[in-house]
Design a protein around this motif. Structure first.
Motif, short mmCIF file in Angstrom:
data_model
loop_
_atom_site.label_atom_id
_atom_site.label_comp_id
_atom_site.label_asym_id
_atom_site.label_seq_id
_atom_site.Cartn_x
_atom_site.Cartn_y
_atom_site.Cartn_z
N VAL A 128 -30.64 32.79 -4.52
CA VAL A 128 -30.29 33.85 -4.15
C VAL A 128 -29.14 34.76 -4.98
O VAL A 128 -29.42 35.95 -5.53
CB VAL A 128 -29.44 34.36 -2.75
N ASP A 129 -28.49 33.55 -5.48
CA ASP A 129 -26.95 34.04 -6.13
C ASP A 129 -27.26 35.00 -7.75
O ASP A 129 -26.87 35.50 -8.48
CB ASP A 129 -25.95 33.70 -6.59
N TRP A 130 -28.45 33.72 -8.20
CA TRP A 130 -28.96 33.86 -9.83
C TRP A 130 -30.77 33.94 -9.97
O TRP A 130 -31.24 32.98 -10.42
CB TRP A 130 -28.41 33.13 -9.82
N PRO A 131 -31.34 35.42 -9.17
CA PRO A 131 -32.99 34.87 -9.14
C PRO A 131 -33.19 34.28 -10.58
O PRO A 131 -34.72 33.44 -10.91
CB PRO A 131 -33.01 36.31 -8.82
N TRP A 166 -33.71 42.17 -17.52
CA TRP A 166 -34.06 42.10 -16.44
C TRP A 166 -33.44 41.78 -15.15
O TRP A 166 -33.43 42.68 -14.65
CB TRP A 166 -35.52 43.20 -17.84
N VAL A 167 -34.39 40.67 -15.07
CA VAL A 167 -33.99 39.96 -14.20
C VAL A 167 -33.20 40.19 -13.54
O VAL A 167 -32.72 40.94 -12.28
CB VAL A 167 -34.66 39.07 -13.86
N MET A 168 -32.04 39.65 -14.52
CA MET A 168 -30.57 39.81 -13.53
C MET A 168 -29.76 40.82 -12.78
O MET A 168 -28.68 41.13 -12.45
CB MET A 168 -29.55 39.22 -15.11
N PHE A 169 -30.27 41.92 -13.94
CA PHE A 169 -29.97 43.53 -13.09
C PHE A 169 -30.87 44.11 -12.23
O PHE A 169 -30.38 44.89 -11.02
CB PHE A 169 -29.90 44.81 -14.10
N ALA A 170 -32.22 44.09 -12.64
CA ALA A 170 -33.56 44.88 -11.44
C ALA A 170 -33.46 43.96 -10.31
O ALA A 170 -33.94 44.43 -9.33
CB ALA A 170 -34.67 44.58 -12.28
N ILE A 171 -33.43 43.07 -10.07
CA ILE A 171 -34.06 41.84 -8.87
C ILE A 171 -32.66 41.12 -8.83
O ILE A 171 -32.11 40.36 -8.30
CB ILE A 171 -35.07 40.76 -9.90
N SER A 172 -32.43 41.82 -7.07
CA SER A 172 -31.68 41.08 -5.97
C SER A 172 -32.55 40.16 -5.61
O SER A 172 -33.67 40.10 -5.19
CB SER A 172 -31.28 42.08 -4.69
N ARG A 175 -33.65 40.31 -2.19
CA ARG A 175 -34.59 41.80 -1.64
C ARG A 175 -36.36 40.66 -2.29
O ARG A 175 -36.81 40.73 -1.95
CB ARG A 175 -34.90 42.60 -2.41
N MET A 176 -35.59 40.06 -2.93
CA MET A 176 -36.70 38.24 -3.74
C MET A 176 -36.97 37.72 -3.21
O MET A 176 -37.75 37.22 -1.97
CB MET A 176 -35.95 37.64 -5.19
N MET A 177 -35.69 37.01 -1.44
CA MET A 177 -36.21 36.43 -0.64
C MET A 177 -36.60 37.05 0.56
O MET A 177 -38.24 36.28 1.33
CB MET A 177 -34.62 35.44 -0.64
N ALA A 178 -36.14 37.99 0.62
CA ALA A 178 -37.27 38.96 1.72
C ALA A 178 -38.31 39.32 1.22
O ALA A 178 -39.50 39.46 2.19
CB ALA A 178 -36.18 40.65 2.09
N SER A 283 -23.52 38.17 -8.17
CA SER A 283 -23.75 36.87 -8.81
C SER A 283 -24.51 36.84 -10.21
O SER A 283 -24.00 36.62 -11.65
CB SER A 283 -23.44 36.09 -8.38
N ARG A 284 -25.27 37.63 -10.17
CA ARG A 284 -26.66 38.12 -11.12
C ARG A 284 -25.70 38.50 -12.35
O ARG A 284 -25.86 38.69 -13.35
CB ARG A 284 -27.52 38.48 -10.59
N HIS A 285 -24.79 39.03 -11.84
CA HIS A 285 -24.10 40.98 -12.81
C HIS A 285 -23.04 39.49 -14.07
O HIS A 285 -22.33 39.74 -15.17
CB HIS A 285 -23.60 41.35 -12.29
N ILE A 286 -22.12 38.92 -13.10
CA ILE A 286 -21.28 38.18 -13.46
C ILE A 286 -21.77 37.16 -14.50
O ILE A 286 -21.31 36.94 -15.68
CB ILE A 286 -20.76 37.38 -12.39
N MET A 287 -23.12 36.56 -14.43
CA MET A 287 -23.63 35.90 -15.03
C MET A 287 -23.92 36.40 -16.48
O MET A 287 -23.59 35.73 -17.60
CB MET A 287 -24.67 34.96 -14.06
N ALA A 288 -24.56 37.41 -16.33
CA ALA A 288 -24.74 38.36 -17.36
C ALA A 288 -23.31 38.56 -18.46
O ALA A 288 -23.68 38.54 -19.30
CB ALA A 288 -25.72 39.79 -16.78
N GLN A 289 -22.87 39.30 -17.61
CA GLN A 289 -21.27 39.68 -18.33
C GLN A 289 -20.94 38.36 -19.17
O GLN A 289 -20.74 38.63 -20.41
CB GLN A 289 -20.08 40.11 -17.45
N HIS A 290 -21.14 36.71 -18.69
CA HIS A 290 -20.02 35.78 -18.99
C HIS A 290 -21.38 35.74 -20.54
O HIS A 290 -20.97 35.87 -21.71
CB HIS A 290 -20.57 34.89 -18.12
N CYS A 291 -22.77 36.06 -19.99
CA CYS A 291 -23.32 35.18 -21.41
C CYS A 291 -23.41 35.96 -22.44
O CYS A 291 -23.10 35.67 -23.97
CB CYS A 291 -25.18 35.80 -21.35
#
Length: 403
Positions: A128-131, A166-172, A175-178, A283-291
């Motif tokens: 969930v945290d990083w699709p 794009w996935v890091m920002f556009a896909i939650s 929501r993906m799990m639901a 978390s996906r935004h944090i990962m993108a920022q770290h990258c």
């Protein structure tokens, strides 16, 4: 839902990087140094673009394996980690031959490691945290590139990485799990095997924020460590003059300041504490920022090495933009991350945005300023940023206390 994977939901207890994780990070030590060599040819815009793509690919594989170790905890498969380490090592070794040779090898290893890390989580489980760790669409352009010549090969690499970004920002993840649960329910309800039975539920996998923050911080240390190695090696390889020593000191100030801004006042310590408003960032935004942040730091460290190689001569336009552009990206990414974590617009205009603009100006004027004044100009921006942060946190002694 039944699964054959040993991964279990992490218990958020006090934990630190394991010996296996630290050993795996050794390939990152080699990788950062090798990747920055792509900038030593000039660098031209095409050199920088290829460096950016190669760095993003390297970081993506490292992040997928790191997240797996974070979630798997004690059930981490040592053989899998070692195999991924070997794959990253092959990618790093192939960098030396890009673009003349080994480009296809680099892409092939990337595809294999990404496909393995996409499937390692097991059936019925969703990260969930990083699709991005399970979303394999970004790998498809890389597969196609195996049969495509240069330079179109590199455009396909960039397209695949753009999909991952794009996935890091556009896909939650939620929501993906639901959506996956709804699709599973519809499919099973049409099956006679599950007629009259409740469809199984998917399992959500979450990262351990504190442990992941430590892992991300260690990667920052690796990137900064490469900068220290570059500076020490460059200073030790030339005759020591006042200009050389002054430039070496300025480079050390830049590296020290980025260490303080990133690991003492940045998003990583806020993430590890779990009490700061930054913890509310996905978390996906944090990962993108770290990258992007580590990419900017690596670019600056490469520029410092190049400037020391030209301490007594003409500084090329490419080197000026590597240093100024890398520093501008660092300030801008830091500012965007801080603004989204609740720091506010006043903090953003206090130093991240002005420093980014001034870094761009320094980069443009680099050939006219020369290596010494360009690096000291960046050092001044770093010192101002650190001074503002320390003063805002009340770390300066008050006048009465000094008396």
């Amino acid at each position: 839902m039944a699964s054959d994977s040993p991964i279990r939901e992490p218990e958020h207890a006090d934990r630190h990087a394991t010996w296996m994780e630290l050993f795996f990070d050794l390939v990152a030590v080699a990788g950062i140094g090798q990747l920055t060599h792509l900038l030593h040819h000039g660098p031209s815009p095409s050199d920088f673009a290829l460096y950016a793509v190669a760095y993003l690919a390297f970081w993506m594989v490292w992040a997928c394996v790191t997240l797996y170790g974070d979630i798997a905890r004690d059930q981490t498969r040592i053989a899998l980690m070692l195999a991924a380490m070997l794959g990253l090592g092959l990618m790093v070794a192939a960098v030396a031959g890009i673009p003349e040779r080994h480009s296809t090898t680099f892409a092939a290893v990337y595809v294999v490691v990404r496909m393995v890390t996409d499937q390692v989580w097991g059936r019925g489980r969703v990260v969930v945290d990083w699709p991005t760790a399970q979303f394999g669409a970004g790998t498809l352009p890389w597969i196609v590139s195996l049969w495509v010549p240069e330079p179109w090969k590199y455009w396909l690499w960039a397209a695949g990485l753009a999909v991952d970004m794009w996935v890091m920002f556009a896909i939650s993840g939620e929501r993906m799990m639901a959506g996956a649960q709804e699709a599973l329910d519809r499919r099973l309800r049409r099956s006679r095997r599950f007629e009259g039975r409740e469809p199984p539920k998917l399992e959500a996998l979450h990262a351990d924020p504190a442990h992941l923050g430590e892992r991300l911080g260690l990667f920052v240390i690796i990137v900064l460590g490469e900068g220290v190695i570059v500076v020490v090696d460059a200073v030790g390889g030339v005759a020591w003059t006042a200009r050389v020593l002054a430039l070496g000191l300025a480079a050390f100030v830049v590296l020290t300041g980025m260490w303080a801004l990133t690991l003492n006042f940045g998003i990583i310590p806020r993430m590890m504490s779990g009490t700061d408003p930054a913890a509310a960032l996905p978390s996906r935004h944090i990962m993108a920022q770290h990258c992007w942040l580590t990419g900017a730091i690596a670019t600056v460290t490469a520029g410092l090495g190049l400037s020391l190689d030209h301490v007594g001569g003409h500084l090329t336009t490419g080197i000026g933009w590597v240093l100024g552009g890398g520093a501008a990206a660092y300030f801008l990414i830091t500012g965007l991350g801080g603004a989204h974590s609740g720091a506010g617009w006043r903090w953003t205009i206090a130093w991240p945005i002005p420093c980014a603009a001034l870094a761009v100006l320094l980069g443009a004027l680099g050939p006219h300023l020369g290596a010494l004044w360009l690096v000291w100009g960046l050092a001044a921006l770093i010192l101002w940023s650190v001074a503002w942060e320390t003063h805002a946190r009340g770390l300066w002694p008050r006048r009465r206390e000094r008396r």
